[in-house]
Design a protein around this motif. Structure first.
Motif, mmCIF file in Angstrom:
data_model
loop_
_atom_site.group_PDB
_atom_site.id
_atom_site.type_symbol
_atom_site.label_atom_id
_atom_site.label_comp_id
_atom_site.label_asym_id
_atom_site.label_seq_id
_atom_site.Cartn_x
_atom_site.Cartn_y
_atom_site.Cartn_z
ATOM 1 N N VAL A 185 -40.863 -79.548 -22.945
ATOM 2 C CA VAL A 185 -39.907 -79.090 -23.954
ATOM 3 C C VAL A 185 -38.517 -78.911 -23.359
ATOM 4 C CG1 VAL A 185 -39.322 -77.153 -25.487
ATOM 5 C CG2 VAL A 185 -41.665 -78.016 -25.386
ATOM 6 N N ALA A 186 -38.440 -78.341 -22.167
ATOM 7 C CA ALA A 186 -37.151 -78.112 -21.515
ATOM 8 C C ALA A 186 -36.498 -79.451 -21.167
ATOM 9 C CB ALA A 186 -37.351 -77.279 -20.253
ATOM 10 N N GLY A 187 -35.191 -79.425 -21.084
ATOM 11 C CA GLY A 187 -34.477 -80.660 -20.765
ATOM 12 C C GLY A 187 -34.573 -81.045 -19.310
ATOM 13 N N GLU A 188 -34.869 -80.069 -18.461
ATOM 14 C CA GLU A 188 -34.926 -80.302 -17.016
ATOM 15 C C GLU A 188 -36.019 -79.408 -16.464
ATOM 16 O OE1 GLU A 188 -31.657 -80.051 -13.333
ATOM 17 O OE2 GLU A 188 -31.013 -79.983 -15.438
ATOM 18 N N SER A 189 -36.860 -79.940 -15.587
ATOM 19 C CA SER A 189 -37.999 -79.145 -15.120
ATOM 20 C C SER A 189 -38.275 -79.382 -13.643
ATOM 21 C CB SER A 189 -39.251 -79.473 -15.937
ATOM 22 O OG SER A 189 -39.572 -80.848 -15.849
ATOM 23 N N TYR A 190 -38.704 -78.301 -12.996
ATOM 24 C CA TYR A 190 -38.988 -78.330 -11.563
ATOM 25 C C TYR A 190 -40.314 -77.645 -11.292
ATOM 26 C CZ TYR A 190 -34.023 -79.415 -11.131
ATOM 27 O OH TYR A 190 -32.785 -80.004 -11.255
ATOM 28 N N ALA A 191 -41.132 -78.273 -10.467
ATOM 29 C CA ALA A 191 -42.344 -77.650 -9.957
ATOM 30 C C ALA A 191 -42.088 -77.244 -8.515
ATOM 31 C CB ALA A 191 -43.521 -78.616 -10.021
ATOM 32 N N VAL A 192 -42.449 -76.014 -8.172
ATOM 33 C CA VAL A 192 -42.331 -75.575 -6.782
ATOM 34 C C VAL A 192 -43.432 -76.241 -5.964
ATOM 35 C CG1 VAL A 192 -41.121 -73.427 -7.250
ATOM 36 C CG2 VAL A 192 -43.617 -73.484 -7.390
ATOM 37 N N ALA A 193 -43.274 -76.250 -4.639
ATOM 38 C CA ALA A 193 -44.146 -77.054 -3.787
ATOM 39 C C ALA A 193 -45.608 -76.640 -3.835
ATOM 40 C CB ALA A 193 -43.636 -77.004 -2.344
ATOM 41 N N ASN A 194 -45.885 -75.393 -4.207
ATOM 42 C CA ASN A 194 -47.270 -74.921 -4.308
ATOM 43 C C ASN A 194 -47.913 -75.253 -5.652
ATOM 44 O OD1 ASN A 194 -45.170 -72.706 -4.810
ATOM 45 N ND2 ASN A 194 -46.919 -71.903 -5.962
ATOM 46 N N ALA A 195 -47.231 -76.006 -6.488
ATOM 47 C CA ALA A 195 -47.722 -76.300 -7.837
ATOM 48 C C ALA A 195 -48.997 -77.132 -7.819
ATOM 49 C CB ALA A 195 -46.643 -77.035 -8.628
ATOM 50 N N ASP A 196 -49.806 -76.957 -8.871
ATOM 51 C CA ASP A 196 -51.020 -77.767 -9.002
ATOM 52 C C ASP A 196 -50.666 -79.162 -9.509
ATOM 53 O OD1 ASP A 196 -50.697 -77.587 -11.797
ATOM 54 O OD2 ASP A 196 -52.213 -76.038 -12.019
ATOM 55 N N GLY A 210 -42.027 -73.830 -1.575
ATOM 56 C CA GLY A 210 -42.942 -73.208 -2.511
ATOM 57 C C GLY A 210 -42.537 -71.814 -2.914
ATOM 58 N N TYR A 211 -43.192 -71.318 -3.954
ATOM 59 C CA TYR A 211 -43.018 -69.952 -4.437
ATOM 60 C C TYR A 211 -41.529 -69.676 -4.681
ATOM 61 C CZ TYR A 211 -47.887 -69.716 -3.027
ATOM 62 O OH TYR A 211 -49.237 -69.975 -2.903
ATOM 63 N N MET A 212 -41.063 -68.462 -4.419
ATOM 64 C CA MET A 212 -39.682 -68.113 -4.717
ATOM 65 C C MET A 212 -38.689 -68.919 -3.886
ATOM 66 S SD MET A 212 -37.771 -66.385 -6.721
ATOM 67 C CE MET A 212 -36.123 -65.698 -6.858
ATOM 68 N N ASN A 213 -39.094 -69.384 -2.716
ATOM 69 C CA ASN A 213 -38.188 -70.230 -1.936
ATOM 70 C C ASN A 213 -37.799 -71.472 -2.727
ATOM 71 O OD1 ASN A 213 -38.159 -68.558 0.307
ATOM 72 N ND2 ASN A 213 -39.826 -69.634 1.341
ATOM 73 N N GLY A 214 -38.773 -72.071 -3.387
ATOM 74 C CA GLY A 214 -38.486 -73.247 -4.196
ATOM 75 C C GLY A 214 -37.615 -72.919 -5.388
ATOM 76 N N THR A 215 -37.896 -71.784 -6.033
ATOM 77 C CA THR A 215 -37.097 -71.373 -7.185
ATOM 78 C C THR A 215 -35.656 -71.096 -6.768
ATOM 79 O OG1 THR A 215 -39.050 -70.463 -8.277
ATOM 80 C CG2 THR A 215 -36.913 -69.658 -9.031
ATOM 81 N N VAL A 216 -35.478 -70.429 -5.644
ATOM 82 C CA VAL A 216 -34.125 -70.153 -5.151
ATOM 83 C C VAL A 216 -33.363 -71.450 -4.924
ATOM 84 C CG1 VAL A 216 -32.811 -69.280 -3.175
ATOM 85 C CG2 VAL A 216 -34.656 -67.905 -4.147
ATOM 86 N N SER A 217 -34.036 -72.452 -4.369
ATOM 87 C CA SER A 217 -33.346 -73.723 -4.117
ATOM 88 C C SER A 217 -32.862 -74.363 -5.412
ATOM 89 C CB SER A 217 -34.264 -74.679 -3.354
ATOM 90 O OG SER A 217 -35.309 -75.179 -4.180
ATOM 91 N N VAL A 218 -33.637 -74.228 -6.481
ATOM 92 C CA VAL A 218 -33.215 -74.776 -7.774
ATOM 93 C C VAL A 218 -32.055 -73.961 -8.342
ATOM 94 C CG1 VAL A 218 -33.910 -75.238 -10.150
ATOM 95 C CG2 VAL A 218 -35.497 -75.715 -8.280
ATOM 96 N N LEU A 219 -32.157 -72.637 -8.294
ATOM 97 C CA LEU A 219 -31.092 -71.793 -8.834
ATOM 98 C C LEU A 219 -29.783 -72.021 -8.095
ATOM 99 C CD1 LEU A 219 -32.976 -68.421 -9.459
ATOM 100 C CD2 LEU A 219 -32.581 -70.303 -11.050
ATOM 101 N N GLU A 220 -29.853 -72.179 -6.786
ATOM 102 C CA GLU A 220 -28.639 -72.440 -6.020
ATOM 103 C C GLU A 220 -28.022 -73.772 -6.425
ATOM 104 O OE1 GLU A 220 -29.946 -72.115 -1.999
ATOM 105 O OE2 GLU A 220 -29.582 -69.950 -1.920
#
Length: 227
Positions: A185-196, A210-220
């Motif tokens: 649904v979202a226009g842009e999507s990211y899975a962190v490295a620990n994703a299934d 992975g985990y918040m490290n991956g999310t931080v990299s996207v937010l930055e």
């Protein structure tokens, strides 16, 4: 302008040990766009997170069974059908798996969650025998017995409409099978490295961390794009 976000919690805003990463409290309070917390957990969990971040309580809970925005709640799903599957599972020797108290399900309104170590084969067998209206979703943290058609992605459309935001404007980040519909649904999507595998296959990109490290990299990256 930074984009609105649709963020999973477990495995996405947490450490590998399951704790909320403290960087959540540094990066998200000042995010200058809507932030939707979309989780498989029961409603009080994402509401509490939004509250302690000082953000609007705009949340999706129970894999899309609950959507809350602007003080309005939308419930979708048949909890009685889910509990009927769980009771049949118990009759065949299965256990919910949370021990005494079961706070995991105490405030759950549209589905039932069972522990990650339950007999998944038996649970799926019982659910299949119950008909086509109930399905099992494995988030890696629990097995969710829920109504077919209920999803985070469907709920994100509900929330986006209430916010007056195009769903395609959202950037979604997640790690699990239940995030795949959000990614669609979202226009842009990211899975962190620990994703299934389901999340990895559905995402536009799988990030290196992975985990918040991956999310931080996207937010930055999103902030840099805005500059």
């Amino acid at each position: 302008m930074v984009p609105p976000l649709a963020l999973d919690i477990d495995g996405t805003l947490t450490t590998p040990s399951g704790r909320i990463d403290p960087r959540v409290f540094e990066l998200l309070p000042g995010w200058d766009a809507p932030v939707v917390f979309a989780t498989g957990k029961a409603f009080p969990y994402p509401v509490a997170l939004a509250h302690f971040l000082g953000r609007e309580e705009t949340v999706i809970a129970e894999n899309g069974g609950v959507a809350y925005v602007g003080g309005e709640t939308t419930l979708v799903g048949d909890p009685d059908a889910a509990w009927a599957v769980v009771e049949a599972f118990r009759e065949r020797g299965g256990a919910i798996g949370w021990g005494d108290g079961d706070t995991v399900n105490r405030w759950r309104e549209t589905e039932v969650a069972l522990g990650p170590d339950v007999d998944a084969g038996l649970l799926r067998e019982v659910a299949a025998a119950a008909g086509d209206d109930v399905e099992i979703v494995d988030t890696g943290y629990a097995y969710h017995v829920k109504s077919v058609g209920v999803s985070k992605g469907r709920a994100l459309r509900v929330v986006a409409e209430a916010l007056g935001v195009d769903p395609a404007a959202f950037v979604a980040i997640g790690d699990s099978e239940n995030d795949a519909s959000t990614f669609g649904v979202a226009g842009e999507s990211y899975a962190v490295a620990n994703a299934d595998a389901a999340a990895r296959n559905a995402a536009d990109e799988v990030v290196d961390d992975g985990y918040m490290n991956g999310t931080v990299s996207v937010l930055e990256r999103l902030r840099e794009r805005d500059e």
